[in-house]
Design an enzyme around this catalytic site. Structure first.
Site, PDB file in Angstrom:
ATOM      1  N   CYS A 178       0.831  -1.202   0.000  1.00  0.00           N
ATOM      2  CA  CYS A 178       0.000   0.000   0.000  1.00  0.00           C
ATOM      3  C   CYS A 178       0.873   1.263   0.000  1.00  0.00           C
ATOM      4  O   CYS A 178       1.505   1.565  -0.998  1.00  0.00           O
ATOM      5  CB  CYS A 178      -0.987  -0.040   1.166  1.00  0.00           C
ATOM      6  N   HIS A 228      -3.656  -5.227   0.708  1.00  0.00           N
ATOM      7  CA  HIS A 228      -3.098  -5.666   1.993  1.00  0.00           C
ATOM      8  C   HIS A 228      -3.114  -7.195   2.092  1.00  0.00           C
ATOM      9  O   HIS A 228      -4.121  -7.788   2.474  1.00  0.00           O
ATOM     10  CB  HIS A 228      -3.895  -5.068   3.155  1.00  0.00           C
ATOM     11  N   GLU A 272      -1.755  -8.978   4.281  1.00  0.00           N
ATOM     12  CA  GLU A 272      -1.685  -9.420   5.673  1.00  0.00           C
ATOM     13  C   GLU A 272      -3.052  -9.612   6.315  1.00  0.00           C
ATOM     14  O   GLU A 272      -3.161 -10.255   7.364  1.00  0.00           O
ATOM     15  CB  GLU A 272      -0.846  -8.436   6.507  1.00  0.00           C
ATOM     16  N   SER A 322      -1.394 -13.343  37.259  1.00  0.00           N
ATOM     17  CA  SER A 322      -2.786 -12.891  37.231  1.00  0.00           C
ATOM     18  C   SER A 322      -3.749 -14.054  37.039  1.00  0.00           C
ATOM     19  O   SER A 322      -4.939 -13.930  37.317  1.00  0.00           O
ATOM     20  CB  SER A 322      -2.980 -11.893  36.088  1.00  0.00           C
ATOM     21  N   GLY A 328      -4.133 -15.171  34.028  1.00  0.00           N
ATOM     22  CA  GLY A 328      -4.388 -15.072  32.595  1.00  0.00           C
ATOM     23  C   GLY A 328      -3.384 -15.885  31.801  1.00  0.00           C
ATOM     24  O   GLY A 328      -2.457 -16.477  32.353  1.00  0.00           O
ATOM     25  N   VAL A 329      -3.547 -15.883  30.487  1.00  0.00           N
ATOM     26  CA  VAL A 329      -2.721 -16.725  29.621  1.00  0.00           C
ATOM     27  C   VAL A 329      -1.241 -16.363  29.720  1.00  0.00           C
ATOM     28  O   VAL A 329      -0.389 -17.233  29.934  1.00  0.00           O
ATOM     29  CB  VAL A 329      -3.183 -16.620  28.149  1.00  0.00           C
ATOM     30  N   ASP A 330      -0.913 -15.079  29.568  1.00  0.00           N
ATOM     31  CA  ASP A 330       0.491 -14.667  29.475  1.00  0.00           C
ATOM     32  C   ASP A 330       1.283 -15.047  30.722  1.00  0.00           C
ATOM     33  O   ASP A 330       2.317 -15.710  30.635  1.00  0.00           O
ATOM     34  CB  ASP A 330       0.595 -13.158  29.235  1.00  0.00           C
ATOM     35  N   SER A 362       0.463 -17.066  33.132  1.00  0.00           N
ATOM     36  CA  SER A 362       0.390 -18.504  33.428  1.00  0.00           C
ATOM     37  C   SER A 362       1.419 -19.283  32.622  1.00  0.00           C
ATOM     38  O   SER A 362       2.070 -20.199  33.132  1.00  0.00           O
ATOM     39  CB  SER A 362      -1.015 -19.042  33.140  1.00  0.00           C
TER      40      SER A 362
END
EC number: 6.3.5.2
Length: 513
Positions: free
Chosen positions: A80, A166, A168, A220, A222-224, A226
């Site tokens: 682009c 684009h 992507e 926390s 959460g995923v990250d 953990s």
């Protein structure tokens, strides 16, 4: 390691380019368009991709293609604005398009390594108001659309490419294949990015850096965080100490679930009960930005005190691990280079590292969320933890509009639990990107039995998204919503009305505060 270097010219899709390339097994990193020659060369680039962007090449102070990029003598792909910038650089003509092109377009392509294995016509996603009117000398057309006669171009040597669309975004058919063809066919790069190799490298790196010292981690649930906890456990075992702070702003039974999940994984965690402290600090506060700041500062204080107690107990804690992801790094670099409009204060515990006497470990600082999920799966994290919906750092405080009270927390926890429970029962939980309930600061008149009620209102929110940057509201079945609303009104004391949020992002944000 060879790297595909993506230069960011300001497109909202730029991070997707890096993700798409990595998904195909090639390592890629993102740098600002005005990165220095040394910054680029330090990544050992095998190819350069120039992203899209909102500027016009003929504007004053418009981003441009740095000379050193061409001097590297490696393949270049402009997307682009990246295409337009290349054309402008080589002496072609770019002008305002007589008809702006936003949305789907049909691309007709010629035989070329970039389109190897693709049909001669397919849908692409356009998003531009300028277009190429004349090619530079030495360039030729390899693809066109109805409104873009130069929708895909390359130089005669086949080393510099440009596409007006684009590749992507998922709206472009075969977009990931086009990017893969550029990297593998044009740049001749070998696959070099595999999660199993990354895990092994990180485990060895952590062991080498940490030695016999201990590491604390803010957990926390959460995923990250953990997955970081699991990686640290694999690397250094009991020398990793995850700290879980119960703010009182968690979902129903969340603390118990986190404790149980990590007990099953064989990982000991330190739990700090700070419910009363958070609620006391939030008393009387209604402004969402102020709530976020208070929660952030309180969390830092609580975590600091817990860390100091552990340091006093163990003595050899030298490191603090964080679940920082690549988008956090990218955003911080962007904000360092230019001012950006702040929509909300993010709860990434910004003041924590400066306050604590520990060195920082960020094993996932160059990973995206989907890559962290893959690591979690490989390491054996249960699917219910890997596939958890995103949850804001300030917790339910930003889902309670207005003052946070004990009553509001209990009502919201119960209503939210019913919504999530029904999503899971009806196999809808994994089909939406995020879902939650919101406690509204209004009351409405209702009738229950023979009595008039004047009670609270709950809003339900569910969205579909790829990365949270944009989102569409989820078209959940009416029968399902009816069932959830009935359960909430009948089972949650103090609620007599349920509404469903049908606003997309933009114009709204996903969270209400």
């Amino acid at each position: 390691m060879n790297t595909v270097v993506v230069l960011d010219y300001g497109s909202q899709y730029t991070q997707l380019i890096v993700r798409r390339v990595r998904e195909k097994g090639y390592y890629a990193e993102l740098l600002p368009w005005d990165a220095s020659k040394e910054e680029v060369q330090n990544l050992n680039p095998a190819a350069i991709i120039l992203s899209g962007g909102p500027a016009s090449v003929f504007e004053k102070d418009a981003p441009f293609v740095p000379d050193y990029i061409l001097e590297l003598n490696i393949p270049i792909l402009g997307i682009c604005y990246g295409l337009q910038s290349l054309v402008h650089k080589f002496g072609g003509i770019v002008e305002k398009s007589p008809k702006r092109e936003f949305g789907h377009a049909v691309l007709k392509v010629k035989d070329d390594p970039l389109f190897e294995g693709l049909p001669k016509e397919f849908d692409v996603w356009m998003s531009h108001s300028d277009r190429v009117e004349k090619l530079p000398e030495g360039f030729l057309v390899i693809g066109e659309s109805e409104n873009s006669p130069y929708a895909a171009i390359r130089n005669k040597d086949g080393t510099i490419y440009g596409v007006q669309f684009h590749p992507e975004v998922t709206h472009t058919s075969f977009g990931d294949k086009i990017l893969e063809n550029f990297v593998s066919k044009v740049a001749k790069m070998e696959k070099n990015w595999k999660m199993t190799d990354f895990i092994e490298e990180k485990i060895n790196e952590i062991r080498k850096v940490v030695g016999n010292d201990k590491v604390i981690l803010g957990l926390s649930g959460g995923v990250d965080s953990s997955v970081v906890a699991l990686l640290l456990d694999k690397a250094i075992g009991k020398n990793s100490i995850p700290i879980f702070v119960d703010t009182g702003l968690l979902r129903l039974n969340e603390r118990q679930e986190v404790e149980e999940n990590f007990r099953k994984l064989g990982i000991d965690i330190v739990v700090v009960d700070a419910k009363e402290r958070f609620l006391s600090n939030l008393k009387g506060v209604e402004d969402p930005e102020e709530k976020r700041k208070i929660i952030g500062h309180t969390f830092i204080d609580v975590f600091y005190e817990a860390s100091m107690k552990l340091l006093e107990k163990h003595g050899n804690i030298k490191y603090l691990a964080q679940g920082t992801l690549y988008p956090d790094i990218i955003e911080s670099k962007v904000s360092e280079r230019k001012a950006a409009a702040k929509i909300k204060t993010h709860h990434n515990v910004g003041g924590l590292p400066e306050k604590l006497p520990f060195k920082i470990i960020e094993p996932f600082r160059y990973l995206f969320k989907d890559e962290v999920r893959k690591i979690g799966k490989i390491l054996g994290l249960p699917d219910e933890m890997i596939n958890r919906h995103p949850f804001p750092g300030p917790g339910l405080a930003v889902r309670i509009i207005g003052e946070v009270t004990n009553e509001a927390i209990k009502i919201l926890q119960h209503a939210d639990h019913i919504f999530i429970e029904e999503l899971k029962k009806n196999d809808l939980y994994d089909k939406v990107w995020q879902a939650f309930a919101v406690f509204l600061p209004i009351r409405s008149v209702g009738v229950m039995g023979d009595y008039r009620t004047y009670d609270n209102v709950i809003a339900l929110r569910a969205v579909n998204s790829f990365d949270g940057m944009t989102a569409d509201w989820s078209k959940l079945p009416h029968e399902f919503l009816n069932k959830v609303a009935k359960r909430i009104v009948n089972e949650v004391d103090g609620v007599n009305r349920v509404v469903y949020d049908i606003t997309s992002k933009p114009p709204a944000t996903i969270e209400w505060e």
